[in-house]
Design a protein around this motif. Structure first.
Motif: not given
Length: 284
Positions: A1-6, A32-35
Motif C-alpha cells: 500500500x502506498x503511503x502518502x502524507x498530507x 495509506x493517506x496520512x493526515x
C-alpha cells in the motif's frame, strides 16, 4: 500500500478529509493517506513541503503562490475552496483599539513570515491606504494559542485569522473583532511536491477524485451543521452562516485568477516577479 502524507489546518474547511479517511476510502484504492494537522498554518506547511515532511498540502492560495516563486519545489493541482476566506481582525477584549484605523502603525501578530496572517496584513493595510513601510509591524506568535497570549499580554496589538475559527474566542471575551477582511481570491488550494507528483500522478489523481466526490455533496450530508458545531466547538448558527458562505471546488484555478493573485502580491512587494501560469499550476 502506498503511503502518502498530507497536511492541513485543523479547521472545519477540512472536515471532508477527515470523513473520507474515517470511511477508509483511500485504503480501498491502495493508498495509506496520512493526515497531519498544522496549527501554525500556511507558513509551517510551506516548510513541511520544502523539507519533504508532507507530499501534499491543503493550503492558502496566497501563501503557496509566494513560496513557490520563492523556491518551494511544489505545484498547485486544484482549488479546494472557491470562496474567499473571511479574515477577522481581532484585538484583545481589554484593548483600547476600536476600529481598523486605530490599528494603523501598531503591531500585528502573525503565525510566521509568509503565512496567511502575515500576507493578509498587507492586504488589509492596502485596503485602508496605509503606508506599507511605516504602518506595518509584526510579532511572530506561531499559532492561535500564541495569538491569545500575545494580544492578552500586549506583545502585539491585533491578529488576523479566519473569523469562524476565532468566533469562540470572541464569544468568551478573549478577543474582540473590530472588522472583517475577505481574501480577494479563492482561499484554499491543494499543492503537491513536484517530485512526488512526477512519480505518483495516478495516486494524486485518485486522492483528488475521492475528496472531490465528498466536497461536491458536502452540504447535503445529513446534520453536517451539527457535526461541525460539535467537532469544532462552534455555535450552530455560526456554522450555518459559514456553510452558506463557503463553496468547495473540484477544478483547477484558471489563468485569470492566478494572474490576479500575483498582481496583488507583486503590487504589495510580497513577490519580486510574476510567473507564467504553467509554472505555478499543473493540470492533471
Amino acid at each position: 500500500m502506498k503511503t502518502v502524507k498530507i497536511g492541513g489546518v485543523p479547521e472545519h474547511f477540512n472536515l471532508a478529509w477527515y470523513l473520507t479517511l474515517k470511511n477508509g476510502e483511500y485504503k480501498d484504492e491502495g493508498i495509506n493517506l496520512r493526515w497531519k494537522d498544522y496549527f501554525g498554518g500556511t507558513g509551517q506547511m510551506c516548510t513541511a513541503l520544502r523539507d519533504g515532511e508532507i507530499d501534499l498540502a491543503v493550503i492558502l492560495t496566497e501563501g503557496i503562490v509566494k513560496d513557490i516563486i520563492d523556491g518551494n519545489p511544489s505545484t498547485i493541482v486544484q482549488t479546494f475552496v472557491a470562496s474567499p476566506l473571511i479574515w477577522g481582525i481581532h484585538v484583545a477584549e481589554h484593548s483600547n483599539y476600536k476600529t481598523v484605523e486605530d490599528l494603523k502603525g501598531t503591531k500585528a501578530a502573525i503565525s510566521r513570515y509568509g503565512s496567511g496572517s502575515h500576507l493578509m496584513a498587507y492586504i488589509n493595510a492596502q485596503n485602508n491606504n496605509w503606508d506599507l513601510d511605516k504602518d506595518l509591524n509584526f510579532e511572530v506568535i506561531k499559532n492561535l494559542d500564541g495569538a491569545v497570549e500575545g494580544l492578552t499580554n500586549e506583545k502585539a496589538d491585533y491578529f488576523m485569522w479566519e473569523k469562524f475559527t476565532t468566533k469562540p474566542l470572541v464569544d468568551d471575551g478573549t478577543f474582540r473583532r473590530v472588522a472583517n477582511c475577505p481574501s480577494p481570491w479563492p482561499c484554499f488550494v491543494i499543492a503537491v511536491r513536484t517530485e512526488f507528483l512526477e512519480n505518483n500522478k495516478e495516486d494524486v489523481q485518485t486522492i483528488l477524485n475521492i475528496i472531490n466526490n465528498t466536497t461536491k455533496e458536502f452540504k447535503d450530508i445529513p446534520s453536517i451543521d451539527k457535526s461541525i458545531a460539535n467537532r469544532y466547538d462552534q455555535k450552530l448558527e455560526d456554522v450555518q452562516e459559514w456553510l452558506s458562505l463557503t463553496e468547495w471546488s473540484q477544478d483547477v484555478m484558471d489563468e485569470k485568477t492566478v494572474a490576479n493573485v500575483q498582481e496583488k502580491l507583486f503590487d504589495l512587494d510580497i513577490i519580486s516577479e510574476k510567473w507564467e501560469y504553467n509554472k505555478l499550476i499543473t493540470k492533471l
